[in-house]
Scaffold this motif. Sequence first.
Motif, PDB file in Angstrom:
ATOM      1  N   LYS A  18       0.707  -1.315  -0.028  1.00  0.00           N
ATOM      2  CA  LYS A  18      -0.099  -0.175   0.010  1.00  0.00           C
ATOM      3  C   LYS A  18       0.963   0.868   0.131  1.00  0.00           C
ATOM      4  O   LYS A  18       1.798   0.989   0.482  1.00  0.00           O
ATOM      5  N   ILE A  19       1.018   2.134  -0.759  1.00  0.00           N
ATOM      6  CA  ILE A  19       1.695   3.870  -1.424  1.00  0.00           C
ATOM      7  C   ILE A  19       1.012   4.472  -0.343  1.00  0.00           C
ATOM      8  O   ILE A  19      -0.576   4.653  -0.156  1.00  0.00           O
ATOM      9  N   THR A  20       2.124   4.611   0.833  1.00  0.00           N
ATOM     10  CA  THR A  20       2.272   5.693   1.609  1.00  0.00           C
ATOM     11  C   THR A  20       2.231   6.910   1.679  1.00  0.00           C
ATOM     12  O   THR A  20       2.033   7.974   1.863  1.00  0.00           O
ATOM     13  N   VAL A  21       3.643   7.278   0.830  1.00  0.00           N
ATOM     14  CA  VAL A  21       3.921   8.319   0.297  1.00  0.00           C
ATOM     15  C   VAL A  21       4.669   8.286  -1.270  1.00  0.00           C
ATOM     16  O   VAL A  21       5.791   7.543  -1.887  1.00  0.00           O
ATOM     17  N   PRO A  22       3.989   8.889  -2.488  1.00  0.00           N
ATOM     18  CA  PRO A  22       4.296   8.317  -3.528  1.00  0.00           C
ATOM     19  C   PRO A  22       5.401   9.014  -4.149  1.00  0.00           C
ATOM     20  O   PRO A  22       6.019  10.376  -3.252  1.00  0.00           O
ATOM     21  N   LEU A  23       6.750   8.643  -4.859  1.00  0.00           N
ATOM     22  CA  LEU A  23       7.244   9.215  -5.192  1.00  0.00           C
ATOM     23  C   LEU A  23       7.830  10.704  -5.205  1.00  0.00           C
ATOM     24  O   LEU A  23       8.504  11.972  -5.138  1.00  0.00           O
ATOM     25  N   GLN A  24       6.442  11.293  -5.618  1.00  0.00           N
ATOM     26  CA  GLN A  24       6.440  12.285  -6.605  1.00  0.00           C
ATOM     27  C   GLN A  24       6.057  13.418  -5.574  1.00  0.00           C
ATOM     28  O   GLN A  24       6.593  14.964  -5.226  1.00  0.00           O
ATOM     29  N   ASP A  25       5.884  12.253  -4.458  1.00  0.00           N
ATOM     30  CA  ASP A  25       5.840  13.529  -2.770  1.00  0.00           C
ATOM     31  C   ASP A  25       6.831  13.065  -1.998  1.00  0.00           C
ATOM     32  O   ASP A  25       7.858  14.166  -0.898  1.00  0.00           O
ATOM     33  N   ARG A  26       7.644  12.175  -2.424  1.00  0.00           N
ATOM     34  CA  ARG A  26       9.145  12.027  -1.530  1.00  0.00           C
ATOM     35  C   ARG A  26      10.371  12.767  -2.422  1.00  0.00           C
ATOM     36  O   ARG A  26      11.085  13.267  -1.491  1.00  0.00           O
ATOM     37  N   VAL A  27      10.295  13.608  -3.821  1.00  0.00           N
ATOM     38  CA  VAL A  27      11.292  13.731  -4.033  1.00  0.00           C
ATOM     39  C   VAL A  27      10.877  14.853  -4.930  1.00  0.00           C
ATOM     40  O   VAL A  27       9.431  14.830  -5.778  1.00  0.00           O
ATOM     41  N   ARG A  28      11.242  16.101  -4.590  1.00  0.00           N
ATOM     42  CA  ARG A  28      11.589  16.967  -5.833  1.00  0.00           C
ATOM     43  C   ARG A  28      12.286  17.260  -7.246  1.00  0.00           C
ATOM     44  O   ARG A  28      12.973  16.918  -6.728  1.00  0.00           O
ATOM     45  N   PHE A  29      11.446  17.437  -8.103  1.00  0.00           N
ATOM     46  CA  PHE A  29      12.019  16.969  -9.458  1.00  0.00           C
ATOM     47  C   PHE A  29      12.364  18.260  -9.833  1.00  0.00           C
ATOM     48  O   PHE A  29      11.734  19.204  -9.835  1.00  0.00           O
TER      49      PHE A  29
END
Length: 63
Positions: free
Chosen positions: A52-63
Amino acid sequence: MKDGKAWVGDQVHDEDADREGIVTDVQHGTVYILRSMHGHDQWQNRNGDHLKITVPLQDRVRF
């Protein structure tokens, strides 16, 4: 996230292991390699539906 499922870089809760981790690799589209949020532990999960995704990559890393 890829096609609504956990993917590399997503922070997830592994329901089978009852642990929180980061997906570091997906082998053959079915074997998820996860690493512990703290420390160097790694484990595998073969059932992506139990991640179960708790924090998607997009919310963890600033691109």
